[in-house]
Design an enzyme around this catalytic site. Sequence first.
Site, PDB file in Angstrom:
ATOM      1  N   GLY A  15      39.318  30.280  40.546  1.00 30.30           N
ATOM      2  CA  GLY A  15      39.274  30.474  39.094  1.00 30.30           C
ATOM      3  C   GLY A  15      37.959  30.995  38.553  1.00 30.30           C
ATOM      4  O   GLY A  15      37.668  30.827  37.364  1.00 30.30           O
ATOM      5  N   MET A  95      48.417  35.144  43.114  1.00 30.40           N
ATOM      6  CA  MET A  95      48.709  35.809  44.379  1.00 30.40           C
ATOM      7  C   MET A  95      50.205  36.006  44.626  1.00 30.40           C
ATOM      8  O   MET A  95      50.644  36.106  45.768  1.00 30.40           O
ATOM      9  CB  MET A  95      48.058  35.018  45.527  1.00 30.40           C
ATOM     10  N   ASN A 112      45.998  42.589  35.278  1.00 33.96           N
ATOM     11  CA  ASN A 112      45.611  41.973  36.557  1.00 33.96           C
ATOM     12  C   ASN A 112      44.241  42.497  36.968  1.00 33.96           C
ATOM     13  O   ASN A 112      43.867  43.612  36.612  1.00 33.96           O
ATOM     14  CB  ASN A 112      46.642  42.383  37.621  1.00 33.96           C
ATOM     15  N   HIS A 114      42.104  43.412  40.422  1.00 35.30           N
ATOM     16  CA  HIS A 114      42.315  43.634  41.852  1.00 35.30           C
ATOM     17  C   HIS A 114      40.977  44.002  42.499  1.00 35.30           C
ATOM     18  O   HIS A 114      40.237  44.818  41.954  1.00 35.30           O
ATOM     19  CB  HIS A 114      43.347  44.750  42.065  1.00 35.30           C
ATOM     20  N   GLY A 148      55.481  47.747  40.414  1.00 38.50           N
ATOM     21  CA  GLY A 148      54.962  47.974  41.762  1.00 38.50           C
ATOM     22  C   GLY A 148      53.885  46.963  42.120  1.00 38.50           C
ATOM     23  O   GLY A 148      53.604  46.033  41.359  1.00 38.50           O
ATOM     24  N   VAL A 149      53.290  47.158  43.294  1.00 43.34           N
ATOM     25  CA  VAL A 149      52.190  46.275  43.717  1.00 43.34           C
ATOM     26  C   VAL A 149      50.863  46.968  43.405  1.00 43.34           C
ATOM     27  O   VAL A 149      50.555  48.018  43.986  1.00 43.34           O
ATOM     28  CB  VAL A 149      52.294  45.955  45.226  1.00 43.34           C
ATOM     29  N   ASP A 150      50.113  46.408  42.460  1.00 43.04           N
ATOM     30  CA  ASP A 150      48.787  46.941  42.089  1.00 43.04           C
ATOM     31  C   ASP A 150      48.860  48.416  41.685  1.00 43.04           C
ATOM     32  O   ASP A 150      47.961  49.203  41.995  1.00 43.04           O
ATOM     33  CB  ASP A 150      47.785  46.759  43.256  1.00 43.04           C
ATOM     34  N   ALA A 178      31.033  41.797  40.326  1.00 47.17           N
ATOM     35  CA  ALA A 178      31.416  42.925  39.461  1.00 47.17           C
ATOM     36  C   ALA A 178      32.647  42.565  38.627  1.00 47.17           C
ATOM     37  O   ALA A 178      32.749  42.931  37.447  1.00 47.17           O
ATOM     38  CB  ALA A 178      31.684  44.163  40.309  1.00 47.17           C
TER      39      ALA A 178
HETATM   40  C1  GAR Z   1      39.611  37.924  42.838  1.00 49.26           C
HETATM   41  O1  GAR Z   1      38.744  38.571  43.739  1.00 49.26           O
HETATM   42  C2  GAR Z   1      40.755  38.843  42.455  1.00 49.26           C
HETATM   43  O2  GAR Z   1      40.394  40.186  42.381  1.00 49.26           O
HETATM   44  C3  GAR Z   1      41.720  38.619  43.564  1.00 49.26           C
HETATM   45  O3  GAR Z   1      41.660  37.229  43.824  1.00 49.26           O
HETATM   46  C4  GAR Z   1      40.333  36.771  43.533  1.00 49.26           C
HETATM   47  C5  GAR Z   1      40.440  35.558  42.633  1.00 49.26           C
HETATM   48  O4  GAR Z   1      39.206  34.935  42.507  1.00 49.26           O
HETATM   49  N1  GAR Z   1      43.051  38.999  43.200  1.00 49.26           N
HETATM   50  C6  GAR Z   1      43.893  39.578  44.030  1.00 49.26           C
HETATM   51  O5  GAR Z   1      43.634  39.825  45.190  1.00 49.26           O
HETATM   52  C7  GAR Z   1      45.240  39.903  43.410  1.00 49.26           C
HETATM   53  N2  GAR Z   1      46.002  40.727  44.293  1.00 49.26           N
HETATM   54  P1  GAR Z   1      38.986  33.806  41.417  1.00 49.26           P
HETATM   55  O6  GAR Z   1      40.097  32.763  41.616  1.00 49.26           O
HETATM   56  O7  GAR Z   1      37.645  33.249  41.741  1.00 49.26           O
HETATM   57  O8  GAR Z   1      39.054  34.437  40.064  1.00 49.26           O
END
Ligand code: GAR
Length: 207
Positions: A15, A95, A112, A114, A148-150, A178
């Site tokens: 989170g 996820m 979202n 990514h 779609g996916v991403d 970032a």
């Molecule tokens: C982040 O790096 C985000 O980009 C990725 O999960 C992490 C969550 O971190 N998301 C994905 O890969 C979605 N496909 P967080 O729980 O510390 O925010």
Amino acid sequence: MNNPFRIGVLGSGQGSNFVAIADAITAGQIPAEVAVVLSDVESAGILQHARDRKIPAQFIPPGQFRTKLDENAERAFVTALQNAQVDLIVLAGFMRVLKGDFLRAFEGRIVNIHPSLLPCFPGLQSWKQALDHGVKIAGCTVHFVDAGVDSGAIIGQSAVPVLDHDTPETLHQRIHAAEHELFPRCVAALARKEISVAGRRVIWKKA
Ligand code: GAR
């Protein structure tokens, strides 16, 4: 704040992106409030971070599938978000892939983050994909969610260098940092209604 812009956050992990957004709201950088935080993982750190901030937080069991929600779970997520009267849904490390009924219920209102410069390296462990491919620049992308996916229209991107001594962990850390700057900036622009969409192109009315 009269009629504040209401955000629903979905996450499966620690989170840190939710924390970055919640802190930006507290600092007055995003004119919004987080109405609810939902997770498909009972032990996810994101739920505790929300509770620490007195934000309603709920675990919703995802059902039998590994990568998507089953029908009951999808209905429970949609109902919780509708009850919270959210204007925007923010996927902060959620996820699971969202499908038809969920997308239809909140069309054009789901974003979202990514951990790659899309359209490169969609899917899982994108930082590792980037390292394995040997790219010299990696980064992160905030985008609208489509079927779609991403693959949805890109709202914002931020680049980071890939260094010769990087491991998957060190590159992921740099991408994470970032993300914590990019995501609140994009959510702020959405809350201020400074974003318009023309096909795949997302225009920032005020940079
Ligand atoms: C982040 O790096 C985000 O980009 C990725 O999960 C992490 C969550 O971190 N998301 C994905 O890969 C979605 N496909 P967080 O729980 O510390 O925010």
